[in-house]
Design an enzyme around this catalytic site. Structure first.
Site, PDB file in Angstrom:
ATOM      1  N   ARG A   1       0.841  -1.209   0.000  1.00 40.92           N
ATOM      2  CA  ARG A   1       0.000   0.000   0.000  1.00 40.92           C
ATOM      3  C   ARG A   1       0.872   1.254   0.000  1.00 40.92           C
ATOM      4  O   ARG A   1       0.458   2.316  -0.441  1.00 40.92           O
ATOM      5  CB  ARG A   1      -0.976   0.025   1.191  1.00 40.92           C
ATOM      6  CG  ARG A   1      -1.939   1.213   1.099  1.00 40.92           C
ATOM      7  CD  ARG A   1      -3.151   1.216   2.026  1.00 40.92           C
ATOM      8  NE  ARG A   1      -3.115   0.296   3.133  1.00 40.92           N
ATOM      9  CZ  ARG A   1      -2.390   0.451   4.244  1.00 40.92           C
ATOM     10  NH1 ARG A   1      -1.633   1.522   4.406  1.00 40.92           N
ATOM     11  NH2 ARG A   1      -2.421  -0.466   5.187  1.00 40.92           N
TER      12      ARG A   1
ATOM     13  N   TYR B   1     -14.872  19.134 -15.055  1.00 39.44           N
ATOM     14  CA  TYR B   1     -15.319  17.758 -14.858  1.00 39.44           C
ATOM     15  C   TYR B   1     -16.323  17.749 -13.698  1.00 39.44           C
ATOM     16  O   TYR B   1     -16.027  18.226 -12.603  1.00 39.44           O
ATOM     17  CB  TYR B   1     -14.120  16.856 -14.568  1.00 39.44           C
ATOM     18  CG  TYR B   1     -14.519  15.422 -14.397  1.00 39.44           C
ATOM     19  CD1 TYR B   1     -15.119  14.729 -15.442  1.00 39.44           C
ATOM     20  CD2 TYR B   1     -14.330  14.766 -13.198  1.00 39.44           C
ATOM     21  CE1 TYR B   1     -15.511  13.419 -15.281  1.00 39.44           C
ATOM     22  CE2 TYR B   1     -14.706  13.449 -13.043  1.00 39.44           C
ATOM     23  CZ  TYR B   1     -15.300  12.780 -14.085  1.00 39.44           C
ATOM     24  OH  TYR B   1     -15.699  11.481 -13.921  1.00 39.44           O
TER      25      TYR B   1
ATOM     26  N   ASP C   1      -5.839  20.499 -13.757  1.00 45.03           N
ATOM     27  CA  ASP C   1      -6.204  19.195 -14.321  1.00 45.03           C
ATOM     28  C   ASP C   1      -5.805  19.222 -15.796  1.00 45.03           C
ATOM     29  O   ASP C   1      -6.411  19.922 -16.596  1.00 45.03           O
ATOM     30  CB  ASP C   1      -7.718  18.988 -14.144  1.00 45.03           C
ATOM     31  CG  ASP C   1      -8.185  17.628 -14.633  1.00 45.03           C
ATOM     32  OD1 ASP C   1      -7.515  17.049 -15.512  1.00 45.03           O
ATOM     33  OD2 ASP C   1      -9.237  17.169 -14.149  1.00 45.03           O
TER      34      ASP C   1
ATOM     35  N   LYS D   1      -7.789   8.454 -19.254  1.00 42.78           N
ATOM     36  CA  LYS D   1      -8.091   9.021 -20.565  1.00 42.78           C
ATOM     37  C   LYS D   1      -6.898   8.851 -21.520  1.00 42.78           C
ATOM     38  O   LYS D   1      -6.543   7.748 -21.826  1.00 42.78           O
ATOM     39  CB  LYS D   1      -8.528  10.480 -20.389  1.00 42.78           C
ATOM     40  CG  LYS D   1      -9.548  10.689 -19.235  1.00 42.78           C
ATOM     41  CD  LYS D   1     -10.894  10.048 -19.501  1.00 42.78           C
ATOM     42  CE  LYS D   1     -11.805  10.001 -18.279  1.00 42.78           C
ATOM     43  NZ  LYS D   1     -12.029  11.276 -17.593  1.00 42.78           N
TER      44      LYS D   1
END
Ligand SMILES: *Cc1c(COP(=O)(O)O)cnc(C)c1O
Length: 378
Positions: A51, A103, A174, A199
């Site tokens: 992790r 977004y 972003d 994307k």
């Protein structure tokens, strides 16, 4: 391999993050499928538990950081995990400046923070530089998209990022739509860049992943701590797929952006189209700025067919090659009427269809779109 800053982006995409060249060694970093690492005594900097770190992440992070011109890269479970980590702490009373169109889950996340805690969200038209600068007064954080999703508004990134910096406002950009090949916001003054790796970066519509990039070592440590504490970690197989995609980013983006410009140009001429948005169009409101600050105009196109929302739905129903789906940035072309989603901003026109132009043959894409437009209005 350490990264040579003089290499062109295409070469960086192919060569960064490779293992050392040892006789008989692999050309690609192995996918590390382990939940823990051999360890005894007091651990140092080495990997301890998966992790907290994994070699496959490190390979991807190094490659993406090289492309984005960043000192540090952190891969997370999704674009939203990256955005949440990058937004980070917002003490009570904080003001956040965001695009009015962005977004929708990013806006939803910030609205949720505002509703639960004492945080004010100021929505601005990012194309209006004066409005953005005015909104920065007393703000703690500026979150930007440029071009915006789905309206393709283009912000004057050097100007608004400089204004944020002068006022001590943290900035997060972003960069999903532009990709690091289109623009590098850190070089333009941003503190942090986030990506939905889902994307263009992975590019094949087969993984959900995100990343945070920064030159600020402390910020990178905070994002890594966020990832460990919240457990928003990426699976090594997903990261392997994303790295595989990243190796051909330049080829895919070159074809997709060329296709998008051609499709936008032809849509403009089509009698069943009321409006087209793409920064490549000389009279698009974002054209001059995009030309000045971007290396390409992106591969997302906005189109409003005649016939209102019903015409837009008919267009989406009538395509055969294009995929009716949400998401973008894959090799396959997709389209969607955005306002079908209840969460999309109410100032996005009801009839706006967002096209994510892929890498197919442009004549085939156009033929399908043209027949669908003809059928939609007949
Ligand atoms: C898709 C998207 C996101 C969210 O990314 P996920 O990987 O789906 O969590 C964030 N920003 C933009 C611009 C996007 O297109």
């Amino acid at each position: 391999m350490t990264h040579d800053p003089h290499l062109a982006p295409a070469t960086v995409a192919v060569t960064a993050g490779r293992p050392a060249r040892t006789q008989g060694g692999p050309v690609n970093a192995p996918v590390s499928l382990t939940s823990t690492y051999v360890s005894r005594g007091v651990p140092g900097d080495e990997l301890l538990y998966a992790r907290g770190g994994n070699e496959t992440w490190q390979t991807f992070e190094e490659t993406l950081a090289a492309l984005e011109g960043a000192a540090h890269g952190v891969v997370l479970a999704s674009g939203m995990a990256a955005i949440a980590a990058a937004v980070g702490d917002l003490p009570p009373g904080s003001v956040v400046v965001v695009p009015r169109h962005a977004y929708q889950v990013t806006l939803g996340y910030l609205d949720d923070r505002a509703a639960r805690y004492d945080v004010e969200v100021r929505r601005v038209d990012v194309a209006d530089t004066d409005a953005v600068v005015a909104a920065l007064d007393g703000a703690a954080l500026l979150v930007l998209e440029s071009p915006t999703n789905p309206m393709l508004e283009v912000a004057d990134l050097p100007a608004v990022l400089a204004a944020a910096r002068e006022r001590g406002v943290r900035s997060v950009v972003d960069n999903t739509f532009a990709t690091p090949l289109g623009q590098q916001p850190l070089a333009l003054g941003a503190d942090v860049v986030v990506h939905s790796v889902t994307k263009y970066l992975s590019g094949h519509s087969d993984v959900v992943l995100g990343a945070v990039l920064t030159n600020d070592a402390q910020r990178a440590d905070e994002v890594r701590a966020y990832r460990t504490l919240h457990g928003a970690i990426a699976g090594p197989m997903e990261v392997f797929l994303a790295l595989r995609g990243l190796r051909t980013l330049h080829l895919r983006v070159e074809r997709a952006t060329a296709n998008a410009a051609e499709i936008a140009h032809r849509l403009r001429e089509h009698p069943a189209v009321a409006e087209v948005r793409h920064p490549s169009l000389p009279d698009d409101p974002g054209h001059a700025r995009a030309s000045a600050q971007m290396a390409h105009f992106g591969a997302v196109v906005g189109v409003r067919p005649v016939g209102g929302p019903a015409g837009a739905d008919a267009l989406v129903d009538a395509v055969r090659l294009w995929v009716p789906a949400t998401s973008l940035g894959g090799v396959e072309s997709m389209l969607e009427r955005r306002r079908r989603l209840a969460t999309e901003s109410p100032t996005v026109p009801e009839d706006l269809v967002r096209l994510s132009v892929g890498v197919e043959d442009v004549e085939d894409l156009w033929a399908d779109l043209a027949q669908a437009l003809d059928r939609a209005v007949s």
